[in-house]
Every structure is written in C-alpha cells, then in structure tokens.
Design an enzyme around this catalytic site. Structure first.
Site, PDB file in Angstrom:
ATOM      1  N   GLU A   1       8.171   5.625   3.608  1.00 54.78           N
ATOM      2  CA  GLU A   1       6.762   5.786   2.833  1.00 54.78           C
ATOM      3  C   GLU A   1       5.982   5.765   4.049  1.00 54.78           C
ATOM      4  O   GLU A   1       5.662   4.224   4.173  1.00 54.78           O
ATOM      5  CB  GLU A   1       6.716   4.862   1.756  1.00 54.78           C
ATOM      6  CG  GLU A   1       5.675   5.336   0.588  1.00 54.78           C
ATOM      7  CD  GLU A   1       4.366   4.575   0.536  1.00 54.78           C
ATOM      8  OE1 GLU A   1       3.351   5.029   1.358  1.00 54.78           O
ATOM      9  OE2 GLU A   1       4.486   3.463   0.158  1.00 54.78           O
TER      10      GLU A   1
ATOM     11  N   CYS B   1      -1.929   3.121   0.907  1.00 57.13           N
ATOM     12  CA  CYS B   1      -1.565   4.651   1.389  1.00 57.13           C
ATOM     13  C   CYS B   1      -2.180   5.492   0.377  1.00 57.13           C
ATOM     14  O   CYS B   1      -2.474   6.795   0.952  1.00 57.13           O
ATOM     15  CB  CYS B   1      -0.119   4.713   1.604  1.00 57.13           C
ATOM     16  SG  CYS B   1       0.596   3.521   2.791  1.00 57.13           S
TER      17      CYS B   1
END
Length: 477
Positions: free
Chosen positions: A248, A282
């Site tokens: 990720e 993010c």
C-alpha cells in the site's frame, strides 16, 4: 528520555550491537526516546522464532486464535490515554486524530477476531465419477510487516490482526520515526499470553531491517505500507525468493465537485480530507477539480475554512486542527513543492508558509491558477497543500483525474446518480468516495492500482492476503 526494547521470541531485548537511534518529537524537535538499532542477527532470531511458532499456531483452531486478539483490544483499552499521548508526541497527531487512531486499532483487533468462523473454502463439482474437489484456505506462513510512520499504531492491527487470525506469525518493523507505540504494544501482547514467537518487533533502519526481512527465504509474505520508493526496494529484495508482496503505497487523490453538489458539505469534507493527520495520509485529497460554474463560490467557501485552521503543538490545546509534519525532511519537501508550483504559475490563495521556527509546522494551503501539467498536480505532496483546477465537462475531468501514476483514492461530489455512476465506472482508482470525506472502513478493502500498490487490506479480502488456496482432489470408490 526512554530507552525502548525490541520484542523477540517473547522477550524484551536490546540490539545485538548495543546501539540506539534517537527519536524526535516533531513539535518540539526534542529527543524523546531511543530505539535499538536492529541488526541482521536480530532479524534472523525473530524470523527463526516466528517460523518455529507458526507451525503449531496453524493447527490452533481459529476461535482460539481470536481469544488473543480480543485480549489485545482489551489491553489497549486499559492504556488508551497513554497510547494516544505516545502517538501525539512521536508522530505529531492532534489529540482528536490520535484518539481516532487508537479507537480504530481497538476496533480492528475486535473485528479481526470475528473472522474466526468466517474463513471458508468450497466444494467444486468434479468431471470424474466418485471424485470431490475441495478448495480450502491455509495460512501462508511467516509475515514481515513493515509499518509507516503516519498511522504507526493502527497499521500494527491492520497487519498483525489479519495475519494472526489467519494462522500466521509475524515480524513487525516499525517506522524509524515512530517506534515507541509499537514497542509499548508489545507489552500488551506479552500480557495476553500469546505463544512466544508469533509476534515479534525489530526496530532500526528501514534500509537494513526492512530489506533484510523482505530478502529472507524465511518469509512467506512481506506486507508494506509506505512510499513508492520503499515499495520498489522491497519488491526487488523479495524477488530473489519469489516472495509474495502486498504493497500500500502513495496516492494523489483527485476530488471532483459538480455544480449540483451540496457545496457546503463538499467544502467541509474537502478540508477534513486535506488536513487530516496534518495532511499526511495516502488517501488525503491531493488535487481539486471544480466545475467552472461553481469555481468562485467553492474557492470562497474553502478560503474561509482554510484560514480558520488552527496549527500548533497538539499538547498545547485540544482544539488544535493540525500539528506538525513528521520531520524536517517532510517540511522541506512541502516547502519545495509549493515553491515549484509558484514558479510554474500557481497563486497562493491561503497559507503557503512554515509556522514558527521550532517544530515542523506548515500552514493549511490553497493554490489557485493551477494547470494539469504542473508538478503539484502529479507528485504526491504529503502535506496540507491543495491545488485547484477548474474544468468544463465530465469527459475532461475524468481524463485529468486518470492522468496520474497513482491510483489509490478519489472522490466525487454530485447529487446526480448518473454522474456518480459514470465517475465510478471510469475512474482508475481503488477507492471512490461519493459525497463524503476520504477515510476507509475496516470492513471494506483498502487497495490501490498503478503505483499505489499491489494487494490490499481490511475486510475479508484483507484476511485472504494471508491465506493460500489449497486444492484436494478426493477420489473415492
């Protein structure tokens, strides 16, 4: 100042070389702790312990594994305030966001415990008489969990919770900037009575410990949350053993606001999505596309909200909206990106400057007069800066949104179901939020495309990252 310890095979230990790395408070720039500088020898000890313990754990009924996860959740509850303040101190979160993180970590362990009776297989019809085809799920084995600094506590649960309920053991490498919360969590694990070797913590430099874990033939999957550069490094290290990777990585989330949207709702959600965790998530809103018909009105709404953002040391007041960036390099990076945007023609609407000269604080910033070809539209900022571009029509804005090497999060504000459906179908992102702020749910699946990653986390699909599929062809007479 506190000296931290690693946790290997059920024991709290120092590094084999006796060295330490200092940890700073990003609000004050003061040293708050020292972490052991883990070595390759320390990695090997942790991996050997994890591999030895995993065999028995795989044979333990999942409902028994779940008991330990529930105990972990309860252990955090008993020390909730302490963990909140550790995160505030070493990562710079506001009290509100630190509380959210600790609460989500508790919920995650409880949620993963619920999967004890939901790891399922299949029976498939065979082409042969008297044969059954059985598809079952087995634990993948030993997990290397490499954590980021932006959600250092929650990511322990995201990786270890799913791994442990699946029947795996794990070696955790906390981020070098934020190790204390993980070292303290190891005490919670120790108090649960979890069998030795199933959960291990090795601290130190990512370039040493992270790469050593990924390169080891003793690992069955390496799960990383971090930058694209870190992901590339881990993939290269894991390639020699064809080790499975789950990544990720970064994001450059577009936000699109159409004329029929609830503009006040959109403005508040955009603010929350931009300054959450001091702009260091993010899936933060990273670029804003406003339809030309509502451009001026939305900019006015956002200007008012961004000007009101209160920046400061999270310990100074509970109503602080935004704390510091995590380190000096992060501050310098954001300053450089804003300067480059201005050089390329952007205009500062709000903010644009460092706050004070102590700590790594930066103003909530809006940039107007932006164009699709600017660096600020394509490079991840990871700070509280939002560039704005007007658009004419849906085809144009879809093209601009997808014009990006990242593909994690995206969002759309509209009250037209046809518009929303078209955007969902054509946006090249792992997540799309409709009429809400950017923040995923633990029962969903947090995953990106393109350079935002491989694999994902959360929900049943997140548990399956730590399972392998086994097929049995059972021929009977």
């Amino acid at each position: 100042m506190k000296d931290l310890k690693m946790y290997i095979n059920g024991e709290f230990v120092e590094s084999s070389n006796g060295k330490y790395i200092e940890v700073l408070n990003p609000s004050t720039e003061e040293v708050i702790s020292r972490q052991p500088e883990g070595t390759l020898e320390d990695c090997d000890r942790a991996l050997d312990a994890a591999r030895a313990a995993q065999k028995s754990w795989a044979q333990t009924p999942a409902c028994e594994r779940a008991v330990y996860l529930t105990k972990m959740a309860e252990g955090i509850r008993k020390r909730e305030k302490e963990f909140v303040e550790i995160i505030m101190r070493e990562q710079g979160k506001t009290r509100n966001w630190a509380s959210i993180e600790v609460g989500a970590t508790i919920a995650y362990f409880d949620y993963m415990a619920s999967f004890a009776r939901h790891i399922e297989g299949e029976i498939v019809e065979s082409d042969n008489r008297g044969e059954s085809i059985l598809i079952s799920k087995k634990p993948i084995g030993v997990v290397a969990g490499i954590l980021p600094w932006n959600f250092p506590f929650f990511l322990i649960a995201r990786k270890a919770g799913a791994a442990l309920i699946a029947g795996c053991s794990i070696v955790i490498k906390p981020a070098q900037l934020t190790p204390e919360n993980c070292c303290e969590f190891a005490k919670v694990v120790d108090e649960t009575g979890l069998p030795k070797g199933l959960f291990n913590v090795v601290t130190g430099k990512g370039s040493v410990i992270g790469n050593a874990l990924a390169a080891s033939p003793k690992i069955d999957i390496v799960s990383v949350t971090g930058s694209v550069g870190a992901g590339e490094s881990i993939m290269k290290a894991a390639a020699n053993n064809i080790t499975k990777v789950s990544l990720e990585l970064g994001g450059k989330a577009p936000v699109v606001v159409f004329p029929d949207a609830d503009l006040e709702l959109a403005a508040q959600a955009i603010l929350d999505s931009r300054i959450g965790n001091n702009g260091q998530i993010c899936n933060n809103a990273e670029r804003l596309y406003l339809h030309k018909d509502i451009y001026d009105k939305m900019v006015a709404l956002l200007t008012e909200k961004f000007k009101a953002v209160k920046v400061g040391d999270p310990f100074s007041a509970d109503d602080i909206d935004m704390g510091p960036l995590v380190e000096k390099r992060a501050l310098e990076s954001v300053q450089a990106k804003v300067a480059k945007a201005i050089e390329q023609g952007a205009k500062v609407i709000v903010g644009g400057n460092r706050v004070g000269n102590k700590g790594y604080f930066f103003e909530a910033t809006l940039l107007g007069n932006c164009r699709q070809d600017m660096d600020i539209i394509h490079e991840e900022t990871f700070g509280p800066v939002l560039p704005i571009i007007p658009f004419d029509n849906i085809e144009q804005v879809i093209e601009w949104c997808n014009d990006c090497e990242y593909g994690l999060a995206s969002s759309v504000f509209t009250n037209d179901i046809n518009t929303a459906s078209k955007m969902v179908r054509e946006l090249e992102f792992g997540e799309t939020y409709i009429n809400r702020f950017h923040f995923e749910a633990i029962q969903g699946f947090h995953a990106g495309v393109k350079k935002s990653g491989i694999g994902g986390a959360d929900g049943k699909h997140g548990v399956e990252e730590y399972l392998r599929t086994h097929v049995t062809y059972l021929q009977t007479r």
